[in-house]
Design an enzyme around this catalytic site. Structure first.
Site, PDB file in Angstrom:
ATOM      1  N   LYS A  38     -20.494  81.023 148.055  1.00  0.00           N
ATOM      2  CA  LYS A  38     -20.636  82.384 147.548  1.00  0.00           C
ATOM      3  C   LYS A  38     -19.306  83.082 147.776  1.00  0.00           C
ATOM      4  O   LYS A  38     -18.990  83.484 148.888  1.00  0.00           O
ATOM      5  CB  LYS A  38     -21.767  83.106 148.277  1.00  0.00           C
ATOM      6  CG  LYS A  38     -22.389  84.304 147.509  1.00  0.00           C
ATOM      7  CD  LYS A  38     -21.425  85.447 147.219  1.00  0.00           C
ATOM      8  CE  LYS A  38     -21.136  86.272 148.457  1.00  0.00           C
ATOM      9  NZ  LYS A  38     -20.243  87.447 148.145  1.00  0.00           N
ATOM     10  N   CYS A  48      -5.933  88.287 158.153  1.00  0.00           N
ATOM     11  CA  CYS A  48      -6.632  88.494 159.422  1.00  0.00           C
ATOM     12  C   CYS A  48      -5.765  88.124 160.619  1.00  0.00           C
ATOM     13  O   CYS A  48      -5.940  88.675 161.712  1.00  0.00           O
ATOM     14  CB  CYS A  48      -7.919  87.691 159.448  1.00  0.00           C
ATOM     15  SG  CYS A  48      -7.717  85.945 159.052  1.00  0.00           S
TER      16      CYS A  48
END
Length: 462
Positions: free
Chosen positions: A170, A279
């Site tokens: 997804k 990140c």
């Protein structure tokens, strides 16, 4: 504007179960460039059922054959590298050179590394009177972010496929077009139907349905710590495995005696890359008080050189988030020495490369992940103070240490509570384990450590 239809399920593109679509916006000009289906619980269920049905055959496929399919996948990505780069530029806003070298190039290298590992890893080994088997964990639900849309899919899909797992991906709703290209590459590489499945959709609908599905054996998620906590809670309640690569607030520690100019310039470049949407970016620069003012001047000058060289942020919400952090930093006492919250362009989700000085460890901008081109520069008194500040957040994903003596830098890095540390500008290694301490996550990606995340162990005694 192109309207894409269908989900890639069981080896073909199938119509979505519902009529809703997601608009894909080019963040550089705010224009809708495509739509994709907004997947439903029914779409997720169909994809998981396909993955479950395909699992026995793929799990029993000889590792050499899985390696051959991964090699074919890598070759397909190579052939479509230019198209991948253009797509990333369109939906993420990454500058073309960055899109070509990193967003398209890195996944190719990672796919190739897992083709080699699939062929060479010891899936069986003898220990005493036992044969130890390393078997696929099963069906994987992979939920991926928008900041490195293809790399994050490949970093999950390639080791899962090498291990013999099947999976459902997804992708982030902001960058689904790159994910569709990857599904096409999987198909072209001859990977059997049902082994890889793709469902586009919203996180609270399709993402949650995937995490909660009883036939998903492992959930691999990359994204915010807040969502990671939710997925971890779902997984623990169902006693299923989870791999989480979450947020970061990494420290770039410049020790006395380091090459200050190089450390600052590389540090600024690290923060500005991908518009700060990384990140593991070194968003806190720690400098000894004796050279602090010099470092601030160097950082401001370096940031000013980026100007139009960085792309936009991914969407309007992210733009407002980053602006809000800059404003809060100034309100809490930080000194703005480069950039600021004002948009440098009339169109697009752009923010100027920003440097905040006089930042103290307790400030919001020194504690929370901003996810934009914003650098905070902090001063420290001595090495113990630097270590306290470096370790003084809830995160522990990455970091850097600079010193005149490499042994000194390594000694400091060993004491840092973080998953990966670059020493004096050490280059990124796609074979080294990547992942975090503390609230930066659970598990590792890349290399052999990434492969073992998708394996479970059985012992036979005879």
């Amino acid at each position: 504007m192109k309207a894409h239809d269908g989900m890639y399920i069981d080896g073909s593109w199938r119509p979505a179960a519902g009529p809703d679509v997601i608009e894909v916006v080019n963040p550089a000009d705010e224009q809708v460039i495509a739509t994709v289906p907004a997947g439903t619980v029914e779409d997720v269920d169909a994809a998981v059922r396909a993955a479950r049905a395909a699992l026995p055959a793929w799990a029993s496929t000889p590792p050499a054959e899985r390696a051959a399919r991964l090699t074919a996948l890598r070759d397909t990505l190579v052939a479509r590298q230019d198209e991948i780069a253009r797509t990333v530029t369109a939906e993420l806003g990454a500058p073309p050179k960055l899109a070509q070298a990193v967003h398209a190039g890195l996944p190719i290298a990672v796919a190739g590394s897992y083709a080699e590992l699939a062929a060479t890893y010891a899936f069986e080994e003898r220990t005493g009177n036992s044969t130890v088997l390393h078997e696929p964990v099963g069906v994987v639900g992979a939920i991926t972010p928008w900041n490195y849309p293809l790399h994050q899919i490949v970093a999950k899909a390639a080791p899962a496929l090498a291990a013999g797992c099947t999976l459902v991906v997804k992708p982030a709703e902001d960058t689904p077009l790159t994910a569709r290209l990857f599904a096409e590459a999987v198909h072209a590489a001859g990977i059997p139907a049902g082994v890889f499945n793709l469902v586009t959709g919203l996180g609270p609908v399709a993402g949650q349905a995937l995490a909660e599905h009883p036939d998903v054996d492992l959930v691999s998620f990359t994204g915010s710590t807040a969502v990671g906590r939710r997925i971890g809670a779902i997984a623990s309640g169902m006693v299923k495995r989870v791999a989480l690569e979450l947020g970061g607030k990494s420290a770039n520690v410049i020790l006395p005696g380091a090459d200050l100019a190089r450390a600052v310039n590389v540090g600024v470049a690290n923060v500005m890359s991908n518009s700060g949407q990384t990140c593991s970016a070194w968003t806190r620069m720690l400098v000894h008080r004796d050279r602090y003012d010099e470092a601030v001047e160097l950082a401001a000058a370096a940031a000013a050189k980026y100007g139009d060289r960085i792309g936009p942020l991914v969407n309007a919400g992210q733009l407002q988030r980053v602006r809000g952090y800059i404003e809060k930093g100034v309100a809490e006492g930080a000194r703005l020495v480069a950039g600021g919250p004002e948009s440098p362009r009339e169109k697009g989700y752009f923010v100027s490369p920003t440097v905040l000085a006089d930042v103290t460890p307790e400030m919001t901008v020194a504690q929370e992940e901003i996810f934009g081109p914003v650098l905070s520069v902090l001063r420290y008194e001595d090495e113990e103070d630097a270590l306290r500040i470096a370790n003084g957040t809830v995160y522990g994903l990455a970091g850097a240490v600079w010193a005149g003596d490499e042994a000194e830098a390594v000694a400091f890095a060993r004491r840092m509570d973080t998953g990966q540390v670059d020493i004096n500008g050490g280059g990124f290694n796609p074979l080294a384990p990547f992942g975090g301490y503390k609230q930066s996550g659970v598990g590792r990606e890349l290399g052999v450590h990434g492969l073992t995340e998708y394996l479970q162990t059985k012992s036979l005694q005879f």
